[in-house]
Design an enzyme around this catalytic site. Structure first.
Site, PDB file in Angstrom:
ATOM      1  N   ASP A   1     -13.790 -10.317  -8.766  1.00 18.33           N
ATOM      2  CA  ASP A   1     -13.237  -9.350  -7.818  1.00 18.33           C
ATOM      3  C   ASP A   1     -11.936  -8.811  -8.395  1.00 18.33           C
ATOM      4  O   ASP A   1     -11.331  -9.441  -9.281  1.00 18.33           O
ATOM      5  CB  ASP A   1     -12.992 -10.006  -6.456  1.00 18.33           C
ATOM      6  CG  ASP A   1     -12.921  -8.990  -5.324  1.00 18.33           C
ATOM      7  OD1 ASP A   1     -13.956  -8.747  -4.673  1.00 18.33           O
ATOM      8  OD2 ASP A   1     -11.830  -8.428  -5.101  1.00 18.33           O
TER       9      ASP A   1
ATOM     10  N   ARG B   1      -4.557  -0.161   7.907  1.00 20.28           N
ATOM     11  CA  ARG B   1      -4.531  -1.364   7.062  1.00 20.28           C
ATOM     12  C   ARG B   1      -3.157  -1.616   6.444  1.00 20.28           C
ATOM     13  O   ARG B   1      -2.797  -2.773   6.197  1.00 20.28           O
ATOM     14  CB  ARG B   1      -5.600  -1.261   5.976  1.00 20.28           C
ATOM     15  CG  ARG B   1      -7.013  -1.390   6.519  1.00 20.28           C
ATOM     16  CD  ARG B   1      -8.008  -1.715   5.431  1.00 20.28           C
ATOM     17  NE  ARG B   1      -9.331  -2.019   5.976  1.00 20.28           N
ATOM     18  CZ  ARG B   1     -10.347  -2.458   5.251  1.00 20.28           C
ATOM     19  NH1 ARG B   1     -10.204  -2.648   3.946  1.00 20.28           N
ATOM     20  NH2 ARG B   1     -11.511  -2.704   5.814  1.00 20.28           N
TER      21      ARG B   1
END
Length: 274
Positions: free
Chosen positions: A143, A35
């Protein structure tokens, strides 16, 4: 590019755990490497050691602060789509049809790009149209990632992520893009006016956010170690009213918490009055 050494991986894992409670055991090392690699290459860095220095070494430097947020985004953003785990929405609809609440507040506590929040909004809008709940309803999505929240607030989604939305419901609440926007769907204003988004770290104190009637905390607990998971769940449940419904991912197992809960279905619990 230089490989991700064990010491650097451990330092990254410790950094993320301290900042946002996310736990990366050794088995997650390939995931972390894959990632971060494209970002490291884009920045022209030699490898993971340099990237670790970048996100930890500049103190109050705004650019580095932004890069640390980018690292959080890359390591925590999951695949998401509308009406994921549809049995949860079926159960919620049945519950609300029985309760027929005049006022309703729902919290999507790990909302990512907003697919879950707008899925809930579509369901509630349909129930309100049918007179099965009142017109006073709202959905809050939160979030840790500012980037995904900005995307969520735009209300624009790739059409593929709405594959579980019926054509009738999509026509009621979505606008299909044309020309350069082909393949995209924008949520209509009549839906967006009931949904808002804000940044929140689930590992920090939460005050004055609730009370909510329904809380979704799905597919995020897998990132936390045992003690952090328990603390997060109790912290989130403090914002759920007694009798309210609490949803986690069906694959996330038993809820570790001190708050009394009654199992309602797979991944669904009712907060017990007490």
């Amino acid at each position: 590019m230089q490989p991700l050494h064990d010491t650097t991986f451990q330092a990254l894992s410790t950094l993320m755990h301290g900042a946002i409670g996310v736990h990366f055991p050794p088995a997650k090392k390939p995931l972390v490497a894959s990632r971060l690699a494209p970002r490291i290459q884009k920045l022209g860095l030699d490898g993971y050691d340099d990237y670790l220095q970048l996100i930890t070494g500049a103190g109050s430097d705004g650019a580095t602060g932004g890069e640390f947020q980018m690292a959080i985004d890359l390591l925590t953003t999951n695949e998401t789509y509308f009406f994921r785990e549809p049995a949860h929405f079926t159960l919620l609809e049945k519950h609300l049809a029985q309760e027929r609440p005049a006022h309703l507040r729902v919290w999507s506590a790990a909302s990512s790009f907003g697919d879950e929040a707008f899925s809930v909004a579509m369901l509630l809008a349909d129930l309100a149209l049918a007179g099965r709940i009142g017109s006073d309803w709202s959905v809050l999505g939160t979030d840790i990632s500012d980037r995904v929240l900005q995307s969520a607030a735009s209300g624009i989604f790739p059409a593929e992520r709405l594959r579980e939305v019926s054509p009738e419901r999509l026509k009621r609440y979505g606008l299909r893009g044309e020309g350069d926007a082909e393949g995209l769907v924008q949520m209509q204003d009549k839906l967006r006016q009931h949904v808002r988004f804000g940044q929140l770290n689930l590992c920090a104190p939460i005050e004055g956010l609730g009370p909510f009637d329904v809380v979704f905390l799905r597919n995020v607990l897998i990132y936390f170690d045992g003690p952090t998971k328990s603390a997060v769940v109790d912290r989130v449940l403090s914002q759920l009213r007694p009798g309210g419904l609490f949803f986690i991912g069906t694959a996330e197992g038993r809820v570790p918490c001190q708050t009394p809960l009654q199992a309602v279905g797979p991944g669904v619990f009712r907060k017990v009055s007490g």
